[in-house]
Design an enzyme around this catalytic site. Sequence first.
Site, PDB file in Angstrom:
ATOM      1  N   CYS A  55      30.780  22.540  49.830  1.00 55.76           N
ATOM      2  CA  CYS A  55      29.531  21.797  49.661  1.00 55.76           C
ATOM      3  C   CYS A  55      29.726  20.581  48.739  1.00 55.76           C
ATOM      4  O   CYS A  55      30.419  19.651  49.124  1.00 55.76           O
ATOM      5  CB  CYS A  55      28.438  22.758  49.169  1.00 55.76           C
ATOM      6  SG  CYS A  55      26.783  22.119  49.450  1.00 55.76           S
ATOM      7  N   TYR A  56      29.189  20.626  47.520  1.00 57.59           N
ATOM      8  CA  TYR A  56      29.385  19.477  46.616  1.00 57.59           C
ATOM      9  C   TYR A  56      30.880  19.194  46.440  1.00 57.59           C
ATOM     10  O   TYR A  56      31.311  18.032  46.390  1.00 57.59           O
ATOM     11  CB  TYR A  56      28.749  19.775  45.256  1.00 57.59           C
ATOM     12  CG  TYR A  56      28.824  18.609  44.287  1.00 57.59           C
ATOM     13  CD1 TYR A  56      27.808  17.672  44.238  1.00 57.59           C
ATOM     14  CD2 TYR A  56      29.915  18.456  43.432  1.00 57.59           C
ATOM     15  CE1 TYR A  56      27.876  16.595  43.368  1.00 57.59           C
ATOM     16  CE2 TYR A  56      30.001  17.382  42.556  1.00 57.59           C
ATOM     17  CZ  TYR A  56      28.969  16.461  42.523  1.00 57.59           C
ATOM     18  OH  TYR A  56      29.040  15.403  41.654  1.00 57.59           O
ATOM     19  N   GLY A  87      27.342  22.593  43.867  1.00 54.73           N
ATOM     20  CA  GLY A  87      26.646  22.257  42.629  1.00 54.73           C
ATOM     21  C   GLY A  87      25.261  21.732  42.924  1.00 54.73           C
ATOM     22  O   GLY A  87      24.967  21.362  44.066  1.00 54.73           O
ATOM     23  N   GLU A 103      31.060  31.830  50.369  1.00 54.90           N
ATOM     24  CA  GLU A 103      31.070  32.865  49.337  1.00 54.90           C
ATOM     25  C   GLU A 103      29.859  33.780  49.377  1.00 54.90           C
ATOM     26  O   GLU A 103      29.885  34.865  48.813  1.00 54.90           O
ATOM     27  CB  GLU A 103      31.189  32.212  47.947  1.00 54.90           C
ATOM     28  CG  GLU A 103      29.987  31.364  47.490  1.00 54.90           C
ATOM     29  CD  GLU A 103      30.015  29.914  47.978  1.00 54.90           C
ATOM     30  OE1 GLU A 103      30.605  29.654  49.033  1.00 54.90           O
ATOM     31  OE2 GLU A 103      29.406  29.062  47.310  1.00 54.90           O
ATOM     32  N   VAL A 159      24.367  52.067  35.569  1.00 53.48           N
ATOM     33  CA  VAL A 159      25.741  51.973  36.051  1.00 53.48           C
ATOM     34  C   VAL A 159      26.623  51.182  35.076  1.00 53.48           C
ATOM     35  O   VAL A 159      27.703  51.647  34.686  1.00 53.48           O
ATOM     36  CB  VAL A 159      25.773  51.259  37.429  1.00 53.48           C
ATOM     37  CG1 VAL A 159      27.186  51.164  37.955  1.00 53.48           C
ATOM     38  CG2 VAL A 159      24.875  51.976  38.416  1.00 53.48           C
ATOM     39  N   ASP A 160      26.151  50.015  34.676  1.00 55.76           N
ATOM     40  CA  ASP A 160      27.014  49.100  33.928  1.00 55.76           C
ATOM     41  C   ASP A 160      27.454  49.671  32.586  1.00 55.76           C
ATOM     42  O   ASP A 160      28.633  49.666  32.260  1.00 55.76           O
ATOM     43  CB  ASP A 160      26.304  47.759  33.678  1.00 55.76           C
ATOM     44  CG  ASP A 160      25.536  47.287  34.896  1.00 55.76           C
ATOM     45  OD1 ASP A 160      25.819  47.787  35.997  1.00 55.76           O
ATOM     46  OD2 ASP A 160      24.648  46.431  34.739  1.00 55.76           O
ATOM     47  N   SER A 161      26.476  50.161  31.810  1.00 53.52           N
ATOM     48  CA  SER A 161      26.862  50.639  30.485  1.00 53.52           C
ATOM     49  C   SER A 161      27.627  51.958  30.598  1.00 53.52           C
ATOM     50  O   SER A 161      28.509  52.239  29.785  1.00 53.52           O
ATOM     51  CB  SER A 161      25.647  50.788  29.573  1.00 53.52           C
ATOM     52  OG  SER A 161      24.723  51.708  30.089  1.00 53.52           O
ATOM     53  N   HIS A 171      28.402  27.671  52.704  1.00 53.95           N
ATOM     54  CA  HIS A 171      28.855  28.496  51.578  1.00 53.95           C
ATOM     55  C   HIS A 171      29.544  29.767  52.071  1.00 53.95           C
ATOM     56  O   HIS A 171      28.871  30.747  52.369  1.00 53.95           O
ATOM     57  CB  HIS A 171      27.672  28.840  50.668  1.00 53.95           C
ATOM     58  CG  HIS A 171      27.184  27.657  49.904  1.00 53.95           C
ATOM     59  ND1 HIS A 171      27.677  27.313  48.660  1.00 53.95           N
ATOM     60  CD2 HIS A 171      26.302  26.683  50.228  1.00 53.95           C
ATOM     61  CE1 HIS A 171      27.104  26.198  48.245  1.00 53.95           C
ATOM     62  NE2 HIS A 171      26.261  25.800  49.184  1.00 53.95           N
ATOM     63  N   SER A 206      22.695  52.865  28.402  1.00 49.62           N
ATOM     64  CA  SER A 206      21.338  52.946  28.945  1.00 49.62           C
ATOM     65  C   SER A 206      21.263  54.027  30.002  1.00 49.62           C
ATOM     66  O   SER A 206      20.191  54.380  30.458  1.00 49.62           O
ATOM     67  CB  SER A 206      20.958  51.600  29.566  1.00 49.62           C
ATOM     68  OG  SER A 206      21.713  51.411  30.747  1.00 49.62           O
ATOM     69  N   GLY A 207      22.426  54.541  30.392  1.00 49.58           N
ATOM     70  CA  GLY A 207      22.447  55.524  31.468  1.00 49.58           C
ATOM     71  C   GLY A 207      22.579  54.854  32.818  1.00 49.58           C
ATOM     72  O   GLY A 207      22.793  55.498  33.836  1.00 49.58           O
ATOM     73  N   LYS A 231      28.043  44.095  40.479  1.00 48.48           N
ATOM     74  CA  LYS A 231      27.696  45.514  40.433  1.00 48.48           C
ATOM     75  C   LYS A 231      28.609  46.377  41.301  1.00 48.48           C
ATOM     76  O   LYS A 231      29.102  47.415  40.869  1.00 48.48           O
ATOM     77  CB  LYS A 231      26.246  45.655  40.880  1.00 48.48           C
ATOM     78  CG  LYS A 231      25.671  47.029  40.740  1.00 48.48           C
ATOM     79  CD  LYS A 231      25.337  47.352  39.307  1.00 48.48           C
ATOM     80  CE  LYS A 231      23.900  47.158  38.990  1.00 48.48           C
ATOM     81  NZ  LYS A 231      23.588  47.221  37.575  1.00 48.48           N
TER      82      LYS A 231
END
Length: 522
Positions: free
Chosen positions: A87-88, A54, A176, A231-233, A174, A228-229, A378
């Site tokens: 960490c935190y 954090g 991650e 990847v995500d949409s 970290h 939108s064309g 992604k």
Amino acid sequence: MHERIVILDFGSQYTQLIARRVREAGVYSEIHPCTRSSEEIRAMHPKGIILSGGPCSVFDPGAPQLDPALLAMKRSDGSPTPVLGICYGLQAMARLEGGDVAPADRREFGRARLHIDDPSGLFQGVPDGSVVWMSHGDHLTRLAPKYRILAHTDNAPIAAVASDRAPHYGVQFHPEVAHTDAGRLLVENFAMGICGCRGDWTPASFVDEKKQEIREAVGDARVILGLSGGVDSSVAAALLREAIGERLICIYVNNGVLRKGEWEEVQAIFRDHFRLRLKAVDAADLFLDRLAGVSDPETKRKIIGNAFVEVFDAAAREIAEEAGERPAFLAQGTLYPDVIESVSFKGPSATIKTHHNVGGLPEQLDFEVIEPFRELFKDEVREIGRLLGLPELVVGRHPFPGPGLAVRILGPVTREAVAILQEADAIFIEELRLSGLYDTVWQAFAVLLPVRTVGVMGDERTYENVCALRAVTSVDGMTADWARLPGDFLAHVSNRIVNEIRGVNRAVYDISSKPPATIEWE
Ligand code: XMP
């Protein structure tokens, strides 16, 4: 019900990366704010708990607190619940258990080599000398009773600890982030080895569950999706089409800041090839008129976000008239990095940019929003796209921001600037594809700078704009490094851009990493 690991968010930029590492180990994970009560957490029956990092210091007034009851929690079989503090999270845990935390002489940020003192359990299989990523101001100066050191670095004598009293572990670095070599293995060791999970969560189970969830949420209603064309949409469209079939109607908007040829291309792919119900709305003039004279990046995002919703609303009305019923839902391919860098997601983390998909939407949106990938990254979405049968051409595409070229034209967006940037970008991408470099980078694009420099062409003096080229490597867009593209390649691209595009007489290559820069220039 899946085995689950609960992640308590103390506000780290990287919390979702922890969730993603846990998912990579095949274990379902959920993020909750650090303010959740221990009773609520217990009711989730976690196999283990991870405490995130954090931005606060444990000494800050109002710093988020760790509930001591969490450290005494038992699982349903009566065994103590394993806890991993990062960490935190480590510092908060260590203080409760009687250790000492103090501000370090200087913030430790970046790479460090990990020397492993106990190669079992958490560090099983982690090579000694692995690179870990540090990012902290405070550190542990004295161990809590019954704790021992598992690993150290040259700068940090206490880099990882474990308790002999309970399965409580902590790491100062970290695990991650992608820059920590064996981070994935370490999280897997915690999830499988220490928490005893078997790994019953897969992308295929994600798809099945999301489809089910969508069907239940939507019922007989219609859903519109902003295609939108990208990847995500595209993957969202494929998922929703499988879930609700013809009740999905995609709307594709020309916002005037698309890449060269994209408007026609996307329609051809999705309408003609995928046979999706697609409504294409050419609103280029509306967007460009509203963007006129605006330089501030956040204002551009807001304008585009608002215009987008308006256009959607109008398109939805038309669809309603045609079908006799208004779509009640709006689906979006929003990803986690869009969320984390826009709003405080389920916890207290700092706002970097309001991404168009999220921050730009007015609160009084007249649709219910469906965002199936809101907690994914992604590459996870790409994997789901492949699972759903989308071609590599679509799933392999570089990310493109919702506000498009507007955030790559620094200063005011004009039609002329859009045309120049479209050409420069097209040359760069074409050359990347021709040379086989396209798939080696996460994202590559051109940026038009509002800076004019002197050049010479033939015997003429020129005084024209600078075009910046940006190419980065990344695994998730959260951190990125500039791509070491070959000098000859860059020379060729620069040569083509400067020679072929009127209005540009100089090209530069961006060599900044994220952090401290971001991927986009605005
Ligand atoms: P930054 O510039 O924040 O970008 O390092 C991280 C990733 O997000 C994309 N990006 C956006 N995507 N709306 C979007 O949908 C936005 O406003 C936006 N800004 C940046 C960027 O292209 C990169 O992939």
